[in-house]
Motif scaffolding. Structure first.
Motif, short mmCIF file in Angstrom:
data_model
loop_
_atom_site.label_atom_id
_atom_site.label_comp_id
_atom_site.label_asym_id
_atom_site.label_seq_id
_atom_site.Cartn_x
_atom_site.Cartn_y
_atom_site.Cartn_z
N GLN A 172 -35.51 31.58 26.36
CA GLN A 172 -36.85 31.87 25.86
C GLN A 172 -37.80 32.30 26.98
O GLN A 172 -38.89 32.81 26.70
N PHE A 175 -38.91 35.91 26.89
CA PHE A 175 -40.15 36.27 26.19
C PHE A 175 -41.29 36.39 27.19
O PHE A 175 -42.06 37.36 27.16
N SER A 224 -33.68 35.28 20.91
CA SER A 224 -34.32 35.61 22.19
C SER A 224 -33.81 36.95 22.71
O SER A 224 -34.59 37.76 23.23
N LEU A 386 -39.35 30.56 19.24
CA LEU A 386 -39.71 31.39 20.39
C LEU A 386 -41.06 30.89 20.88
O LEU A 386 -41.89 30.42 20.08
#
Length: 795
Positions: A172, A175, A224, A386
């Protein structure tokens, strides 16, 4: 080898409940056996291209370059709208959330570049620039590279805390790198992403290692990667060979999830999270031969599980506010993706799903504290689908904001307070505009009951200076009670907008058995304990030896007051009938009166536990009459009782804990024991409140000096007899009255559970006319609200 391999799956057949479970578990056991015997390899290009669905792809040649073009062309229409126009979205993000938010993302990305990653409640955890994807840094243990089925999920001896390893391997942090790449164009972010992705695939052959041992983790990692492929589509670091290899791994991720669904192992957020991963893969890679199966399977599971896992009143069935949010987020992602994929906007099933999902949103809305945080009731997993927001872990308002846009809900917007990053990422720039245009409105009800889940919320309004209390009278939790706590009849409370009494949280699943059991014990919650025992006895990490059964007795919510009464049988295992009953009267705009009764015949030690927020500094008054600070006074009346002031742990995010004040009122007695607790806000500049018990012919009576008034509270333990104190005659179980200086008749009165009330010799009700009522006096007239309607009585 084969006997050892098959032992655990075959042993599980002893718990089989249906033919489908036999077939599911059997199929999974066979798949495990084949994998361990034959291995699982990465397909060659020719083998991979044979997994393309020609009816979707068409007749043209299949190549990595062609697939890349098709993937992004498809995603432009069918992936999230924030990704349709990078330039516009980047500008909108900066304009909406400001340079401070952008700077926080940049700082996090700099940490990642330096080998430091935030995981759960662990901030900037040092992992090194060349990350070992099997290393658990807290316990300093590296998981062996063996078949995923050979790991014991609950045993941390060889792996350390699996949650830490798994959280990292959800990827994650891609991100964060992606956001910064969009905002700054810094190719370092793309280079780090590409390096991490490439190294991960090298170190995690299909089916080998700890990172394949949970289908949920495989699912979250898939999501992800899909987001990351969109974030970095313009970077030269996302080369065709890397893109090609990632696609093969994503295909294998989908195959793994579909084969090893947690249908009978963890049919909770594990199952719905896996279904969402399948739906992501099936909608974003429609050219794969398994895509339609993944979409249909994911959708079928989610359509079914919304009613299995969310009760009719909107409560998530494992009795955890964190998993409540998890569930809401899972289904929100699903309906957004479903609409983008082009599924029919309305079907009977989709309408039922959205109706139940809105109920779940309702509970999150009503559970929101005046300061915008949400009580962490039950287990806190620490993870997210997320990391779409930089908000604090216990701030769920971003989820409410997304719901406001999706369902055109002005009340959700009102409580969400301001536009959130979740709104932007899930609904794009158009969602920001829709949020801004949506008319905000205060929720219709302030106080509300959720009887299916067993939660009761009391508040006197929706501003950030109002007061709030929630009481938990639900079951321990569904299935094995894995994510429930021994929190029967526990409360959490805020006074005039300031959070005061809090749940201790979770902190850990695997770090320490003692810590795991403490954080889910009754002592770690604002409830009563007997002999230091919990209302439910913990078993292993995710189950219980005994489970208290809670029973909601009464709920009354009127303009002037709320009243709750409930009980649980958790202490009856002591053998002398020790049943705990708790009632709470909230005189709205003023204060709370709580009564605890423990029946039974034995001699026990009793403790009322009060866990204070970390930003409070309560003290015990010298002669033990009360505890409090500048915001409140808390009085407890119980025989032979005394205050103990301690510190304990509070955790608002998994793997993170801090010291916080912990006060206990402790007494010892034989036979039934009764405690009356008064929780009163300070009202500046008026003198601090005082509560004193006075003699009563029956039951118990108290005089409360508060905000310039003299209030009287009487508990009548024999409602067949009326009590006469010279101000009123009442046979109600609970009578509260407010007197103004120099007046003999009450200005206000609240009565609960009875039918006779006389003031100044005047009988106000006919026999059996009411069961509860509140009244306000104007001159010689009483304006009365009863459980049957409104009336006027003349004194």
């Amino acid at each position: 080898m084969s006997a050892e391999i098959m032992a655990k799956p075959l042993n599980s057949f002893k718990k089989i409940r249906s033919l489908d479970e036999i077939l599911t578990r059997g199929s999974q056991a066979i798949s495990v056996f084949r994998e361990q015997k034959r291995g699982s390899n990465i397909p060659t290009d020719d083998e991979f291209f044979h997994h393309f669905e020609r009816s979707v792809w068409g007749k043209g040649p299949v190549s990595v370059k062609a697939f890349r073009e098709r993937f992004y062309s498809w995603g432009h229409e069918h992936f999230l709208k924030a990704f349709q126009d990078r330039k516009r979205s980047s500008a909108e993000f900066r304009e909406t959330f400001g340079d401070v938010t952008a700077a926080k993302f940049v700082s996090a990305a700099e940490n990642i570049a330096d080998g430091r990653v935030d995981l759960l409640g662990l901030k900037a955890l040092h992992l090194g620039k060349e990350i070992d994807w099997h290393w658990e840094p807290i316990a300093s243990k590296r998981s062996p590279l063996k078949h995923w089925k050979q790991f014991d999920e609950l045993d941390s001896k060889e792996t350390g805390n699996k949650k830490i390893v798994w959280e990292l391997n959800r990827h994650q942090h891609f991100f964060t790198l992606g956001v910064v790449y969009w905002l700054t164009g810094d190719e370092r972010c793309a280079r780090i992403f590409a390096s991490h992705l490439d190294r991960w695939m090298e170190e995690n052959p299909p089916g080998l290692g700890i990172n394949w041992s949970s289908s949920l983790e495989v699912s979250f990692r898939s999501m992800s990667w899909i987001w990351a492929l969109h974030f970095f589509r313009d970077s030269s670091h996302l080369t065709l060979p890397l893109f090609n290899r990632a696609l093969k791994y994503l295909y294998l991720h989908g195959r793994h999830i579909e084969k090893y669904l947690s249908k009978y192992y963890s049919p909770n957020t594990h199952l719905t999270g896996e279904a969402l991963g399948l739906y992501y893969l099936g909608t974003q890679f429609p050219f794969f031969d398994r895509a339609k199966h993944w979409r249909d399977l994911g959708e079928d599971i989610l359509m079914k599980e919304i009613n299995n896992q969310v009760l009719p009143d909107g409560i998530y069935f494992e009795q955890s506010s964190w998993y409540q949010r998890y569930t809401v987020d899972i289904f929100t992602h699903f309906i957004v993706l479903r609409s983008l994929f082009g599924e029919p906007i309305y079907t009977a099933k989709s309408a039922a799903l959205e109706e139940r999902l809105q109920k779940a949103y309702d509970f999150l809305m009503h559970l929101t504290l005046p300061d915008g945080r949400t009580p962490i009731i039950g287990d806190d997993d620490g993870g997210r689908i997320l990391p779409l927001t930089l908000a604090e872990p216990d701030d769920f308002r971003g989820t409410l904001g997304a719901g406001a846009v999706i369902f055109d809900r002005g009340d959700l917007k009102f409580v969400s307070d301001s536009v959130s990053q979740e709104v932007f990422w899930l609904t794009g720039p158009e969602g920001l505009a829709k949020y801004d245009a949506l008319e905000s409105r205060e929720p219709e009800a302030a106080s509300l009951s959720f009887p299916d889940g067993g939660y009761y919320v009391m508040r006197d309004g929706w501003t950030d200076t109002d007061s709030f209390l929630v009481i938990d009278c639900g079951e321990l939790g569904a299935l094995t009670g894995a994510h429930g706590h021994a929190d029967a009849l526990a409360i959490e409370l805020a006074i005039h907008g300031k959070t005061l009494l809090v749940d201790s949280g979770t902190y850990t699943y695997h770090e320490s058995r003692d810590l795991r059991d403490y954080f889910r014990s009754s002592s770690a919650h604002n409830t009563l304990t007997v002999d230091g025992l919990s209302s439910s006895e913990p078993g292993s990490t995710f189950n219980w030896r005994s489970r208290a059964k809670a029973l909601s007795g009464e709920w009354i919510s009127k303009g002037r007051f709320d009243f709750f009464k409930g009980s649980h049988d958790g202490f009856e295992r002591l053998g002398d009938g020790a049943k705990h009953t708790r009632s709470v009267l909230f005189v709205k705009g003023d204060y709370w009166i709580m009564r605890d009764l423990v029946s039974g015949t034995g001699t026990h030690e009793y403790a009322l536990n009060f866990h204070y927020s970390v930003n409070t500094k309560p003290v015990v008054e010298d002669d033990d009459r009360w505890v409090g600070d500048d915001d409140h006074r808390l009085f407890v009346f119980g025989d032979n009782g005394a205050w103990q002031q301690k510190e304990s742990w509070i955790s608002n995010n998994h793997a993170h804990r801090v010291n916080a004040p912990f006060l206990r009122f402790v007494s010892r007695g034989q036979g039934p024991q009764e405690f009356l607790t008064f929780i009163l806000p300070m009202v500046s500049p008026i003198e601090a409140p005082v509560v004193e018990e006075v003699a009563a012919a029956q039951g118990r009576a108290f005089v409360i000096k508060y905000a310039g008034y003299t209030d009287i509270f009487v508990y009548n333990d024999d409602t067949s007899q009326a009590l006469d104190n010279g101000i009123f005659i009442s046979n109600f179980e609970y009578t509260w009255a407010r007197l103004r200086a120099g007046e003999s008749a009450p200005d206000e009165i609240v009565v609960i559970n009875g039918d006779r009330l006389a003031i100044g010799g005047k009988e106000l009700f006919e026999p059996h006319e009411v069961n509860s009522a509140s009244a306000r006096r104007f001159g010689n007239e009483l304006y009365v609200e009863t459980d049957h309607g409104r009336m006027i009585r003349t004194l």
